[in-house]
Design a protein around this motif. Structure first.
Motif, short mmCIF file in Angstrom:
data_model
loop_
_atom_site.label_atom_id
_atom_site.label_comp_id
_atom_site.label_asym_id
_atom_site.label_seq_id
_atom_site.Cartn_x
_atom_site.Cartn_y
_atom_site.Cartn_z
N GLN A 9 0.83 -1.20 0.00
CA GLN A 9 0.00 0.00 0.00
C GLN A 9 0.86 1.25 0.00
OE1 GLN A 9 -3.39 -0.24 -0.28
NE2 GLN A 9 -3.35 1.98 -0.63
N VAL A 12 2.33 1.95 -3.59
CA VAL A 12 1.47 2.58 -4.60
C VAL A 12 1.10 4.00 -4.19
CG1 VAL A 12 0.59 0.40 -5.50
CG2 VAL A 12 -0.63 1.53 -3.66
N GLU A 13 0.94 4.26 -2.90
CA GLU A 13 0.63 5.62 -2.47
C GLU A 13 1.80 6.55 -2.71
OE1 GLU A 13 -0.55 5.16 1.58
OE2 GLU A 13 -2.57 4.44 1.09
N ALA A 109 -5.46 3.55 -5.85
CA ALA A 109 -4.65 3.10 -4.71
C ALA A 109 -5.51 2.79 -3.50
CB ALA A 109 -3.60 4.15 -4.37
N HIS A 114 -3.56 -0.01 -9.38
CA HIS A 114 -2.61 0.97 -9.88
C HIS A 114 -2.49 0.85 -11.39
CE1 HIS A 114 0.35 -2.20 -10.60
NE2 HIS A 114 0.09 -2.67 -9.39
#
Length: 553
Positions: A9, A12-13, A109, A114
């Protein structure tokens, strides 16, 4: 399906935040177009004919209902109310605004999605059989291996700047390869050794595009623990020797051809010798961890001879036809795999509206454990449906316009967006697809013809996989006009073959008549129960050419 860990996580953030900064600097002039182009491509953002296009990754074609709802929400809020499912099992939004792309990535996200590595010279979305984990003929579920390779290849620095894009596919079936593994840069087909060891037959050098080739076996049996070591050896040989001076000769298939399969294999074996049996081996603990994400559902007992289901089969011809074409065997007694057709006449193949996506998500929650698959034939699949629920599911799907009983038939055609959207296309695909669907929109005729695969591409990049269609159509540029070349004899699966050009190209308006002529030859020449592709292989092309060209082929 795989669930993100905290590290996933965060990755992707962080990537969204990074791209948001890059977009801001591009829009205010601090980044030039040449500097920004590779940055946007690394995040799946293309500039197409009319507007930016965002390609979103759907790893091995698996979606949860809440993720499909998010895609519907994005289509509604950021696009024109629909999305296009591709032959790479991704989804494309064709009308996004450049400045809103970071906001879309942030929305993705939030649901563990993504657009990373959906473009560029890197390892693209790993694909597999849309029936993985539920197919009746499966040796073992390939999805845990897809996820292992996905994690290994995502943002791996060594493989982010390959000579050309790179595609990997897995399949787990014994008899049927539903992932077209022989047409990928690397294909892995499930195998179990005589001593019970699990592994894969590895194919290399397949691919379509300008120079189509069928992949060849480089290793009959690769133990599963050596999967990453062996893939890494293949990619290192390709990275070291692949052409970077000519993009048309940069794919691994060209390298395999130039070195010969034997020479390429020696290079790979030499490279593999450095890592074989070493720390890069996949541990049993890793396999168990990944397999847990794809554990078998707890299927409630469901009789195959449910009275309501049998009554619907007997009393509703439309339902019975849908079951015949769109419902496939499941490994669990009393259950079925259901394919939802995105090929209704009058709708561009692979397109789904936001309302349809919301509706499929709701049906998946009611009837399929909240899970949806995307196939490389550009359809959606519900993999966990009790047979007793099929009549109710059919009613729901029919209300959404997704119950056309044409899976595997002529109008279930595969088609890229073509010249209506893509700046690389030589010709439009969607209007020709529409003309074909309208000409042959007769279910009685389609059912009589039987299985027939038609694939269409708007250019030699072959995003519509025209080379492997029983009938293939390729858009070509002839004196700045759109023309269409026809091939016959392509097929995927165990007997993979490339279609052969039947002769000079045709104008768009001629294509439905050309197909009608091909079908007349087939109907006149077929043996009892013989499908189109088998007739083509038995009688050869001459009879088809003579019909189409009036003997002047």
């Amino acid at each position: 399906m795989y669930r993100y860990k905290q590290a996933d996580q965060r990755l992707v953030e962080d990537r969204v935040a990074q791209f948001r900064d890059q977009m801001t600097r591009f829009l205010d002039g601090r980044l030039g177009e040449d500097e920004f182009r590779p940055l946007r491509l690394q995040n799946g953002l293309y500039v197409q004919r009319h507007a930016p296009m965002l390609r979103v990754a759907i790893p091995y074609g698996t979606l949860a209902a809440y993720q499909l709802r998010k895609l519907a929400d994005i289509a509604r809020r950021f696009d024109r109310g629909y999305g296009h499912f591709t032959t790479r099992c991704n989804i494309q939004f064709n009308w996004v605004r450049l400045e809103e792309a970071p906001d879309i990535l942030a929305e993705l996200a939030a649901v563990q999605m993504h657009a990373i590595q959906t473009s560029g010279n890197c390892i693209r979305n790993i694909t597999t059989d849309p029936f993985a984990g539920v197919a009746a003929d499966e040796l073992f579920d390939p999805r845990p291996y897809c996820e292992i390779v996905r994690q290994w290849s995502t943002l791996a620095p060594e493989f982010l700047f390959l000579p050309r894009k790179f595609k990997i596919a897995f399949a787990g079936g014994v008899e049927d390869d539903r992932a077209a593994v022989r047409f990928h840069d690397i294909g892995a087909l499930a195998r179990v050794a005589d001593d019970g060891r699990v592994g894969f037959e590895i194919f290399v050098g397949g691919g379509l595009g300008r120079t189509p080739m069928v992949g060849r076996t480089i290793r009959d049996f690769l133990p599963r623990e050596e999967l990453l070591n062996y893939f890494e050896a293949i990619l290192r040989v390709y990275n070291r020797h692949g052409r970077r001076d000519n993009k048309y000769k940069a794919r691994i298939k060209i390298l395999v051809k130039d070195l010969t399969l034997e020479g390429f294999t020696r290079e790979v074996e030499d490279e593999w010798a450095w890592t074989r049996g070493g720390p890069g081996c996949i541990s049993d603990a890793t396999f168990r961890e990944m397999e847990a994400f794809f554990a078998r559902h707890d299927y409630a007992p469901a009789p195959a001879d449910d009275p309501g289901y049998l009554a619907a089969l007997d009393g509703e011809r439309a339902f019975a036809r849908w079951v015949e074409r769109n419902v496939s065997p499941h490994r669990e007694p009393g259950y079925a795999v259901v394919t939802l057709s995105l090929k209704k006449t009058g709708v561009p193949p692979g397109d789904a509206t936001a309302e349809q996506m919301d509706g499929v998500a709701e049906l998946a929650e009611r009837f399929s454990a909240g899970e949806i698959r995307v196939s490389h034939e550009q359809n959606l699949v519900l993999p966990h449906v009790a047979r007793r629920d099929l009549p109710a599911l059919w009613q729901g799907v029919r209300a959404l316009g997704l119950a056309t009983p044409n899976i595997g038939l002529l109008t279930d055609l595969v088609c890229c967006p073509g010249g209506d959207f893509c700046s690389l296309a030589n010709a439009r695909s969607i209007p020709v697809a529409a003309a074909i669907q309208q000409r042959f929109d007769d279910l009685d005729y389609l059912f009589d013809l039987g299985p027939l695969e038609l694939n269409m591409s708007g250019c030699v990049n072959a995003c519509g996989h025209h080379h492997i269609g029983h009938i293939g159509i390729l858009g070509v540029d002839k004196n700045n006009e759109e023309w269409y070349q026809v091939t016959l004899g392509g097929r995927e699966g165990r007997h993979a073959a490339l279609g052969r050009v039947i002769g000079p190209s045709f104008a768009a308006g001629q294509i439905p008549d050309v197909i009608a002529d091909l079908l007349k030859v087939y109907v006149g020449a077929r043996h009892e129960g013989e499908i189109f592709i088998d007739t083509v292989e038995r009688v050869g092309l001459d009879a088809f050419k003579a019909r189409v060209y009036g003997g002047a082929a």
